[in-house]
Write a protein that holds these residues in place. Structure first.
Motif, PDB file in Angstrom:
ATOM      1  N   GLN A 231       0.982  -1.263   0.037  1.00 14.18           N
ATOM      2  CA  GLN A 231       0.140  -0.485  -0.243  1.00 14.18           C
ATOM      3  C   GLN A 231       0.497   1.517   0.096  1.00 14.18           C
ATOM      4  O   GLN A 231       0.483   2.040  -0.773  1.00 14.18           O
ATOM      5  N   SER A 232       2.147   1.154   0.303  1.00 16.85           N
ATOM      6  CA  SER A 232       2.690   2.187   0.569  1.00 16.85           C
ATOM      7  C   SER A 232       3.647   2.556  -0.543  1.00 16.85           C
ATOM      8  O   SER A 232       3.287   3.990  -1.458  1.00 16.85           O
ATOM      9  N   VAL A 233       3.866   1.700  -0.831  1.00 12.15           N
ATOM     10  CA  VAL A 233       4.375   1.668  -2.742  1.00 12.15           C
ATOM     11  C   VAL A 233       3.437   2.546  -3.719  1.00 12.15           C
ATOM     12  O   VAL A 233       3.886   2.516  -4.238  1.00 12.15           O
TER      13      VAL A 233
ATOM     14  N   LEU B 105       5.302  -8.378  -6.643  1.00 19.09           N
ATOM     15  CA  LEU B 105       6.328  -9.371  -7.131  1.00 19.09           C
ATOM     16  C   LEU B 105       7.961  -8.618  -7.033  1.00 19.09           C
ATOM     17  O   LEU B 105       9.077  -9.371  -6.738  1.00 19.09           O
ATOM     18  N   VAL B 106       8.332  -7.399  -6.859  1.00 21.18           N
ATOM     19  CA  VAL B 106       8.951  -6.809  -6.873  1.00 21.18           C
ATOM     20  C   VAL B 106       9.905  -7.145  -4.969  1.00 21.18           C
ATOM     21  O   VAL B 106      10.988  -7.339  -4.751  1.00 21.18           O
ATOM     22  N   LEU B 107       8.644  -6.437  -4.168  1.00 20.69           N
ATOM     23  CA  LEU B 107       8.959  -6.881  -2.852  1.00 20.69           C
ATOM     24  C   LEU B 107       9.351  -8.462  -2.794  1.00 20.69           C
ATOM     25  O   LEU B 107      10.104  -8.443  -1.463  1.00 20.69           O
ATOM     26  N   THR B 108       8.558  -9.414  -2.955  1.00 21.07           N
ATOM     27  CA  THR B 108       9.264 -10.868  -2.323  1.00 21.07           C
ATOM     28  C   THR B 108      10.272 -11.516  -2.788  1.00 21.07           C
ATOM     29  O   THR B 108      11.382 -11.635  -2.334  1.00 21.07           O
ATOM     30  N   SER B 109      11.277 -10.688  -4.344  1.00 17.40           N
ATOM     31  CA  SER B 109      12.493 -10.396  -4.673  1.00 17.40           C
ATOM     32  C   SER B 109      12.792  -9.960  -4.053  1.00 17.40           C
ATOM     33  O   SER B 109      14.043 -10.758  -2.962  1.00 17.40           O
ATOM     34  N   MET B 110      13.046  -9.016  -3.130  1.00 13.16           N
ATOM     35  CA  MET B 110      13.722  -7.583  -2.098  1.00 13.16           C
ATOM     36  C   MET B 110      13.455  -8.970  -1.173  1.00 13.16           C
ATOM     37  O   MET B 110      14.412  -9.613   0.284  1.00 13.16           O
ATOM     38  N   LEU B 111      12.623  -9.651  -0.605  1.00 15.54           N
ATOM     39  CA  LEU B 111      12.595 -10.697   0.823  1.00 15.54           C
ATOM     40  C   LEU B 111      12.974 -12.169   0.141  1.00 15.54           C
ATOM     41  O   LEU B 111      13.495 -12.718   1.261  1.00 15.54           O
ATOM     42  N   ALA B 112      13.147 -12.673  -0.932  1.00 15.78           N
ATOM     43  CA  ALA B 112      13.469 -14.022  -1.272  1.00 15.78           C
ATOM     44  C   ALA B 112      15.008 -14.500  -0.673  1.00 15.78           C
ATOM     45  O   ALA B 112      14.920 -15.518  -0.519  1.00 15.78           O
ATOM     46  N   PRO B 113      15.993 -13.070  -0.575  1.00 17.27           N
ATOM     47  CA  PRO B 113      15.938 -11.925  -1.440  1.00 17.27           C
ATOM     48  C   PRO B 113      16.936 -12.098  -2.842  1.00 17.27           C
ATOM     49  O   PRO B 113      17.497 -13.035  -2.934  1.00 17.27           O
TER      50      PRO B 113
ATOM     51  N   VAL C 282       8.849 -18.851  -3.645  1.00 18.27           N
ATOM     52  CA  VAL C 282       7.444 -19.726  -2.870  1.00 18.27           C
ATOM     53  C   VAL C 282       7.597 -19.336  -1.660  1.00 18.27           C
ATOM     54  O   VAL C 282       6.491 -19.371  -1.150  1.00 18.27           O
ATOM     55  N   LYS C 283       8.678 -19.722  -1.120  1.00 19.66           N
ATOM     56  CA  LYS C 283       8.241 -19.549   0.129  1.00 19.66           C
ATOM     57  C   LYS C 283       8.217 -18.564   1.155  1.00 19.66           C
ATOM     58  O   LYS C 283       7.046 -18.065   1.746  1.00 19.66           O
ATOM     59  N   VAL C 284       8.049 -16.937   0.541  1.00 11.32           N
ATOM     60  CA  VAL C 284       7.572 -15.584   0.117  1.00 11.32           C
ATOM     61  C   VAL C 284       6.102 -15.264  -0.158  1.00 11.32           C
ATOM     62  O   VAL C 284       5.656 -15.340   0.763  1.00 11.32           O
ATOM     63  N   TRP C 285       6.106 -15.908  -1.189  1.00 10.48           N
ATOM     64  CA  TRP C 285       4.775 -16.240  -1.823  1.00 10.48           C
ATOM     65  C   TRP C 285       4.176 -16.566  -1.016  1.00 10.48           C
ATOM     66  O   TRP C 285       2.631 -16.025  -0.284  1.00 10.48           O
ATOM     67  N   ALA C 286       4.299 -17.275  -0.540  1.00 12.19           N
ATOM     68  CA  ALA C 286       3.326 -18.316   0.967  1.00 12.19           C
ATOM     69  C   ALA C 286       2.856 -17.678   1.916  1.00 12.19           C
ATOM     70  O   ALA C 286       1.631 -16.965   2.532  1.00 12.19           O
ATOM     71  N   ALA C 287       3.680 -17.082   2.422  1.00 17.91           N
ATOM     72  CA  ALA C 287       3.513 -16.611   3.427  1.00 17.91           C
ATOM     73  C   ALA C 287       3.060 -15.182   3.383  1.00 17.91           C
ATOM     74  O   ALA C 287       2.068 -14.539   3.767  1.00 17.91           O
ATOM     75  N   VAL C 288       3.176 -14.044   1.807  1.00 15.23           N
ATOM     76  CA  VAL C 288       2.685 -12.911   1.611  1.00 15.23           C
ATOM     77  C   VAL C 288       0.950 -13.398   1.520  1.00 15.23           C
ATOM     78  O   VAL C 288       0.735 -12.595   1.875  1.00 15.23           O
ATOM     79  N   HIS C 289       0.809 -14.612   1.687  1.00 15.88           N
ATOM     80  CA  HIS C 289      -0.848 -15.199   1.034  1.00 15.88           C
ATOM     81  C   HIS C 289      -1.051 -15.625   2.556  1.00 15.88           C
ATOM     82  O   HIS C 289      -2.071 -16.430   2.987  1.00 15.88           O
TER      83      HIS C 289
END
Length: 324
Positions: A20-22, A35-43, A261-268
Motif C-alpha cells: 500500500q505504501s509503495v 513481485l518486486v517486494l517478494t524478490s527483495m525478501l527472497a532475497p 514461493v516461500k515468501v509468496w506463501a507467507a504473503v498469502h
C-alpha cells in the motif's frame, strides 16, 4: 523451526502495508509491486524490460523510502567503467594514504537503468556485486549492505549500440517482469496530481531495514512438503527435455523459485507452500532462464508457451502437509 500460522498472518499484514505504501507512488501496479517486494525478501534481484517513463525510478525510490533504506540510480552508458559502479581507491596527499571512495552500488536499492547499454566488462562488474553482495578493490573487500537489491532495466526499443545480457548473466536475476503503462483510470488519477514530481518523497518508512532482514529470515522457515519439491524437480527436468528448448532451467533456477514461493506463501498468510504458489511464480522466475532453439523460435515458439504446456502435462500433487 517452521513458521507458525500466527507468524504467517503477521507477515501477510506487514507485506500488505508495504504494498500500500509503495502503491502511493507507483499507482495501479500493485501486482508488480508485490513481485518486486517478494524478490527483495527472497532475497534476489529484478530485471524490468520497459519503455522509458513507466515509473521504474519511482519504484526504486518508493521501495527504499518504505523500508527506511537508501536508493541510487546508475545510468548505464557505453563509456561507463566498472569503477564508476563499484568505486575507486584514491591517494590522499594530506594523509599520505589510499582511501576508498564508494560507488553508487553502495545502497539498499540500486536502479541499474538500461543495463544493456554498458559494455560487457561493466555489466560483469555489476552482476558480480549482485551475486557476492560485496566489492573487492585492491585486495580489500567492502560489504554493500543488507538488504541489497538491484532493479535493472532494459529498453525493448532502440537496440542500436546495446550489449545484450548473456543467458548466463540473466540467470543472476531472481525475476524478470515489466511495469507497463497504467490503465485509463490510473492515468487520469496520475494526471490530476501532475504538480507532484516525485511521489516517493511523501512516503514514510513502514518498517526498518532490520525488520526486512527478519522477514526474509522468517520466510525461509516456511514449510515445503516433499511432494511439492518433487513437483518443482519434475517441472525443471521437463524444461530441459522440451524439444523447443536448447537450455532449460538450472538447479540455481529451481533454488530461486523455492526461495520466492516461500515468501509468496507467507504473503498469502500461509506457513506452507502449495502447488498454486509454484504456478503463479514460475513465469517471472523461470521464463528468462530459457534458451530456445533458434528454429523453434523462428516457428513461433516462446518460453511462455513452452512453460504453459509443461504445466498442463505435469500433474501437481493433490495433497499437502501443513506442518513438518
Amino acid at each position: 523451526m517452521t513458521m507458525t500460522p500466527e507468524q504467517a498472518r503477521w507477515f501477510a499484514d506487514t507485506f500488505d502495508k508495504l504494498v500500500q505504501s509503495v502503491g502511493q507512488a507507483v499507482m495501479g501496479k500493485n501486482d508488480i509491486v508485490r513481485l518486486v517486494l517478494t524478490s527483495m525478501l527472497a532475497p534476489g534481484h529484478v530485471l524490468l524490460e520497459d519503455a522509458p517513463g513507466t515509473g521504474k525510478t519511482s519504484l526504486a525510490r518508493s521501495l527504499a523510502a518504505t523500508v527506511q533504506g537508501t536508493s541510487t540510480r546508475i545510468q548505464f552508458t557505453p563509456d561507463l567503467l566498472p569503477s564508476d559502479v563499484t568505486g575507486v581507491t584514491i591517494y590522499d596527499q594530506s594523509s599520505k594514504s589510499f582511501e576508498f571512495h564508494r560507488g553508487p552500488v553502495f545502497a539498499n536499492i540500486v536502479l541499474a537503468d538500461e543495463i544493456n547499454r554498458a559494455s560487457p566488462k561493466t555489466q560483469s562488474a555489476m552482476l558480480e556485486v549482485m551475486e557476492e553482495g560485496r566489492v573487492t578493490v585492491d585486495g580489500v573487500t567492502h560489504e554493500v549492505g543488507n538488504p541489497f537489491m538491484v532493479i535493472a532495466t532494459q529498453n525493448p526499443i532502440e537496440q542500436a549500440g546495446t550489449y545484450r545480457l548473456p543467458e548466463a548473466q540473466l540467470d543472476r536475476f531472481l525475476m524478470k517482469t515489466s511495469l507497463g503503462y497504467p490503465d485509463h483510470a490510473t492515468s487520469v488519477q496520475i494526471l490530476q496530481g501532475s504538480e507532484i514530481r516525485d511521489r516517493s518523497r511523501a512516503l514514510v518508512p513502514r518498517i526498518s531495514l532490520q525488520a526486512v532482514s527478519d522477514m526474509s529470515e522468517l520466510a525461509s522457515s516456511v514449510h515445503v512438503d516433499p511432494a511439492v519439491l518433487e513437483y518443482v524437480s519434475r517441472l525443471m527436468e521437463e524444461t530441459r527435455l522440451a524439444p523447443e528448448v536448447r537450455v532449460g532451467v538450472s538447479i540455481r533456477g529451481a533454488l530461486a523459485l523455492m526461495r520466492a514461493v516461500k515468501v509468496w506463501a507467507a504473503v498469502h498468510g500461509r506457513h506452507y507452500v502449495i502447488p498454486d504458489d509454484i504456478k503463479e511464480l514460475v513465469g517471472p522466475v523461470w521464463l528468462h532462464r530459457f534458451v530456445l532453439d533458434p528454429e523453434a523460435e523462428f516457428a513461433g515458439a516462446t518460453a511462455r508457451t513452452v512453460m504453459t504446456r509443461i504445466l498442463s502435462e505435469v500433474a501437481p500433487p493433490q495433497a499437502r502437509q501443513q506442518s513438518a
